[in-house]
Design a protein around this motif. Structure first.
Motif, short mmCIF file in Angstrom:
data_model
loop_
_atom_site.label_atom_id
_atom_site.label_comp_id
_atom_site.label_asym_id
_atom_site.label_seq_id
_atom_site.Cartn_x
_atom_site.Cartn_y
_atom_site.Cartn_z
N GLY A 172 29.44 60.07 27.86
CA GLY A 172 28.05 59.72 27.60
C GLY A 172 27.60 58.49 28.35
N LEU A 173 28.27 58.18 29.47
CA LEU A 173 27.93 56.98 30.23
C LEU A 173 26.82 57.28 31.24
N PRO A 174 25.90 56.35 31.40
CA PRO A 174 24.85 56.53 32.41
C PRO A 174 25.43 56.44 33.82
N ASP A 175 24.77 57.10 34.75
CA ASP A 175 25.16 57.08 36.16
C ASP A 175 26.61 57.50 36.34
N SER A 176 26.95 58.65 35.81
CA SER A 176 28.34 59.12 35.89
C SER A 176 28.77 59.31 37.34
N ALA A 177 27.85 59.73 38.21
CA ALA A 177 28.19 59.90 39.63
C ALA A 177 28.52 58.56 40.27
N GLY A 178 27.74 57.53 39.94
CA GLY A 178 27.99 56.20 40.48
C GLY A 178 29.31 55.62 39.98
N LEU A 179 29.61 55.83 38.71
CA LEU A 179 30.88 55.35 38.15
C LEU A 179 32.06 56.05 38.80
N MET A 190 32.12 57.25 41.83
CA MET A 190 32.23 56.69 43.17
C MET A 190 32.92 55.33 43.12
N THR A 191 32.56 54.51 42.13
CA THR A 191 33.18 53.19 41.99
C THR A 191 34.68 53.31 41.75
N LEU A 192 35.07 54.24 40.89
CA LEU A 192 36.49 54.43 40.56
C LEU A 192 37.29 54.87 41.79
N VAL A 193 36.80 55.89 42.47
CA VAL A 193 37.53 56.42 43.62
C VAL A 193 37.52 55.43 44.78
N ALA A 194 36.41 54.72 44.95
CA ALA A 194 36.34 53.70 46.00
C ALA A 194 37.35 52.58 45.70
N ALA A 195 37.48 52.22 44.44
CA ALA A 195 38.44 51.18 44.06
C ALA A 195 39.86 51.63 44.39
N TYR A 196 40.16 52.90 44.12
CA TYR A 196 41.49 53.42 44.44
C TYR A 196 41.74 53.39 45.94
N GLN A 197 40.76 53.85 46.72
CA GLN A 197 40.94 53.85 48.16
C GLN A 197 41.10 52.42 48.68
N GLY A 198 40.32 51.50 48.13
CA GLY A 198 40.42 50.12 48.56
C GLY A 198 41.76 49.49 48.23
N MET A 199 42.25 49.72 47.02
CA MET A 199 43.54 49.11 46.67
C MET A 199 44.69 49.77 47.42
N SER A 200 44.56 51.05 47.74
CA SER A 200 45.57 51.72 48.55
C SER A 200 45.60 51.13 49.96
N LEU A 201 44.41 50.92 50.52
CA LEU A 201 44.32 50.34 51.86
C LEU A 201 44.90 48.93 51.89
N LEU A 202 44.53 48.11 50.91
CA LEU A 202 45.04 46.74 50.87
C LEU A 202 46.54 46.70 50.65
N SER A 203 47.03 47.54 49.76
CA SER A 203 48.47 47.60 49.50
C SER A 203 49.22 47.95 50.78
N ASN A 204 48.68 48.92 51.52
CA ASN A 204 49.30 49.34 52.77
C ASN A 204 49.18 48.26 53.85
N ALA A 205 48.01 47.67 53.99
CA ALA A 205 47.80 46.65 55.02
C ALA A 205 48.66 45.41 54.78
N LEU A 206 48.80 45.05 53.50
CA LEU A 206 49.58 43.86 53.15
C LEU A 206 51.05 44.19 52.88
N ARG A 207 51.37 45.48 52.88
CA ARG A 207 52.73 45.94 52.55
C ARG A 207 53.16 45.37 51.20
N ASP A 208 52.24 45.42 50.24
CA ASP A 208 52.47 44.80 48.93
C ASP A 208 52.22 45.80 47.82
#
Length: 199
Positions: A148-155, A157-175
């Protein structure tokens, strides 16, 4: 089972082994560095047999993307057994952070492949990688909508973008700690969301 039935089953098994090997090797090496011989070796199939099932490397890339789609479908179907959509979303985050060392070394399987394919001149396979990511976005959006959350599409996108971002940073930093720390942060974010949220 008849001899032809056995042969057909063996052929299907070999094709599946090759597709699974393609997904693994392409994740670890990327498209350009991977040869058909690499994939044949990982699948324990004679390299000459690869051409019987897959005529080109692009066909193996497609098979690898299909493997990723099947893996995502299997994961989301398992998560769909949980009664609470918030628990399903948190289960997704948990699945993302299960192998932080692997992510630190190679990145997200679909994300890294999508980036690499997007740089190719022909531009035919990158759309297929986008289909896998869209499937994930659609599933997550459905969970947010059930909450029942508003802007479910935006949320979503935020969740998946966060995953992609943390995956990229983890890989770039080898951490690998990037995956665990940011995964915990995402889980807390999911717990904090209420139907009164407007963004």
């Amino acid at each position: 089972m008849t001899d032809s039935g056995n042969a057909r089953r063996r052929g299907t098994d070999k094709r599946r082994r090759l597709a699974a090997a393609a997904a693994k090797v392409l994740h670890e090496q990327g498209v350009e560095r991977t040869t058909l011989a690499d994939i044949a070796g990982a699948a324990d199939v004679p390299v000459g047999n690869v051409y019987y099932y897959f005529k080109t490397k692009d066909e193996l890339v497609t098979a690898a993307l299909n493997e990723q789609t099947a893996h995502l479908t299997e994961l989301t179907e398992r998560l769909d057994q949980l009664p609470d959509p918030r628990d399903r979303l948190k289960g997704l985050v948990e699945a993302w952070t299960e192998q932080p060392d692997l992510t630190a070394r190679y990145g997200c399987p679909t994300g890294t492949l999508a980036v690499e394919l997007g740089k190719r001149a022909d531009g035919t396979l990158d759309a297929q990688a986008g289909v896998v990511i869209q499937q994930l976005l659609d599933w997550a959006e459905h969970q947010f909508r059930e909450l029942g959350l508003p802007d479910s599409a935006g949320l979503s996108m935020t969740l998946v973008a966060a995953y992609q971002g943390m995956s990229l940073l983890s890989n770039a930093l080898r951490d690998p700690n990037v995956m665990t720390s940011q995964g915990a942060r995402l889980a807390r974010w999911l717990d904090s969301l209420t139907a009164d949220d407007t963004a």
